[in-house]
Design a protein around this motif. Structure first.
Motif, PDB file in Angstrom:
ATOM      1  N   LYS A 107     106.938  26.127  79.805  1.00  0.00           N
ATOM      2  CA  LYS A 107     107.618  24.831  79.910  1.00  0.00           C
ATOM      3  C   LYS A 107     106.876  23.946  80.914  1.00  0.00           C
ATOM      4  N   CYS A 108     106.438  22.798  80.451  1.00  0.00           N
ATOM      5  CA  CYS A 108     105.756  21.846  81.320  1.00  0.00           C
ATOM      6  C   CYS A 108     106.692  21.441  82.453  1.00  0.00           C
ATOM      7  N   THR A 109     106.127  21.278  83.656  1.00  0.00           N
ATOM      8  CA  THR A 109     106.956  20.932  84.815  1.00  0.00           C
ATOM      9  C   THR A 109     107.330  19.451  84.827  1.00  0.00           C
ATOM     10  N   HIS A 110     106.875  18.705  83.839  1.00  0.00           N
ATOM     11  CA  HIS A 110     107.298  17.300  83.751  1.00  0.00           C
ATOM     12  C   HIS A 110     108.623  17.222  83.013  1.00  0.00           C
ATOM     13  N   LEU A 111     108.599  17.330  81.700  1.00  0.00           N
ATOM     14  CA  LEU A 111     109.844  17.238  80.925  1.00  0.00           C
ATOM     15  C   LEU A 111     109.999  18.431  79.978  1.00  0.00           C
ATOM     16  N   THR A 112     109.460  19.560  80.364  1.00  0.00           N
ATOM     17  CA  THR A 112     109.646  20.865  79.707  1.00  0.00           C
ATOM     18  C   THR A 112     109.095  20.964  78.279  1.00  0.00           C
ATOM     19  N   CYS A 113     108.155  20.135  77.907  1.00  0.00           N
ATOM     20  CA  CYS A 113     107.499  20.344  76.607  1.00  0.00           C
ATOM     21  C   CYS A 113     106.717  21.664  76.659  1.00  0.00           C
ATOM     22  N   ALA A 114     106.456  22.213  75.488  1.00  0.00           N
ATOM     23  CA  ALA A 114     105.707  23.476  75.426  1.00  0.00           C
ATOM     24  C   ALA A 114     104.224  23.208  75.645  1.00  0.00           C
ATOM     25  N   GLU A 125      97.099  22.446  78.075  1.00  0.00           N
ATOM     26  CA  GLU A 125      97.456  21.075  77.736  1.00  0.00           C
ATOM     27  C   GLU A 125      98.951  20.941  77.491  1.00  0.00           C
ATOM     28  N   CYS A 126      99.521  19.848  77.982  1.00  0.00           N
ATOM     29  CA  CYS A 126     100.857  19.470  77.533  1.00  0.00           C
ATOM     30  C   CYS A 126     100.672  18.248  76.647  1.00  0.00           C
ATOM     31  N   PRO A 127     100.903  18.393  75.343  1.00  0.00           N
ATOM     32  CA  PRO A 127     100.610  17.290  74.426  1.00  0.00           C
ATOM     33  C   PRO A 127     101.594  16.128  74.514  1.00  0.00           C
ATOM     34  N   CYS A 128     102.716  16.320  75.184  1.00  0.00           N
ATOM     35  CA  CYS A 128     103.728  15.250  75.192  1.00  0.00           C
ATOM     36  C   CYS A 128     103.263  13.994  75.919  1.00  0.00           C
ATOM     37  N   HIS A 129     102.693  14.169  77.132  1.00  0.00           N
ATOM     38  CA  HIS A 129     102.289  12.990  77.898  1.00  0.00           C
ATOM     39  C   HIS A 129     100.896  13.179  78.487  1.00  0.00           C
ATOM     40  N   ASN A 130     100.059  13.930  77.764  1.00  0.00           N
ATOM     41  CA  ASN A 130      98.672  14.133  78.187  1.00  0.00           C
ATOM     42  C   ASN A 130      98.594  14.764  79.587  1.00  0.00           C
ATOM     43  N   GLY A 143      97.712  13.906  84.747  1.00  0.00           N
ATOM     44  CA  GLY A 143      98.943  13.515  84.066  1.00  0.00           C
ATOM     45  C   GLY A 143     100.169  13.578  84.952  1.00  0.00           C
ATOM     46  N   PRO A 144     101.345  13.411  84.341  1.00  0.00           N
ATOM     47  CA  PRO A 144     102.570  13.260  85.131  1.00  0.00           C
ATOM     48  C   PRO A 144     103.227  14.539  85.648  1.00  0.00           C
ATOM     49  N   PRO A 145     102.828  15.753  85.252  1.00  0.00           N
ATOM     50  CA  PRO A 145     103.561  16.923  85.775  1.00  0.00           C
ATOM     51  C   PRO A 145     103.545  16.951  87.313  1.00  0.00           C
TER      52      PRO A 145
END
Ligand code: FES
Length: 173
Positions: A107-114, A125-130, A143-145
């Protein structure tokens, strides 16, 4: 030549009989009330999240968990797995080199995308917000994490891969 107003309603108004006063008029008081309710809802949901986090802190992983036979994961590959107590938590196991393994929460530490391992750039990579993380340490590279990916210790014993809470480096026993 100016078109003469016949005083007759256009035909489209008969087809769409919307009372324009009712459809468009929102008084300042109604709008302020709506904003107040919206703010209240946000405040309540934030309070709920804080209380939930305080009442139910993240469980530490107890003991060692078998993940996979080492020969099932080629070098450069990633394997997704889940472990945990009542709530299963998704993780990724990455085989960076023959004897170099890493395991991170997925889970990404930004908004928990895979998140996913990209072998072509040797990063996560977190593809949600680069968002990008180091595949070696889980540190944020771009990126934003706001935080690194939580990491598990990887232990390889007799050709089997286990994970547990603990030191960051993996060990071969
Ligand atoms: S959720 Fe991963 S960068 Fe936003």
């Amino acid at each position: 030549m100016a078109k003469k107003d016949s005083g007759k309603e256009p035909s489209w108004k008969a087809d769409f009989p919307i009372e324009s006063k009712r459809a468009t008029h929102v008084s300042r008081r109604e709008f302020a009330k709506f904003l107040g309710l919206l703010s209240g809802a946000f405040a309540l949901s934030n309070g709920f999240i804080v209380i939930r986090a305080m009442a139910f802190p993240d469980e530490r992983l107890e003991g060692e968990h078998f993940v996979v036979d080492a020969d099932k994961v080629p070098v450069g590959e990633m394997l997704q797995f889940e472990i945990g107590g009542e709530d299963l938590i998704p993780y990724i196991l990455i085989r960076l080199e023959e004897n170099k393994w890493r395991a991170f929460e997925q889970k990404c530490t930004h908004l928990t995308c895979a998140v996913r391992y990209r072998e072509d750039v040797n990063k996560i990579e977190c593809p949600c917000h680069n968002g990008w993380f180091s595949a070696d340490t889980g540190e944020v590279l771009q990126g934003p994490p706001p935080r690194p990916l939580p990491q598990l210790e990887v232990v390889v014993r007799e050709g089997k891969v286990y994970v547990r809470e603990g030191e960051r480096e993996n060990r071969a026993v």
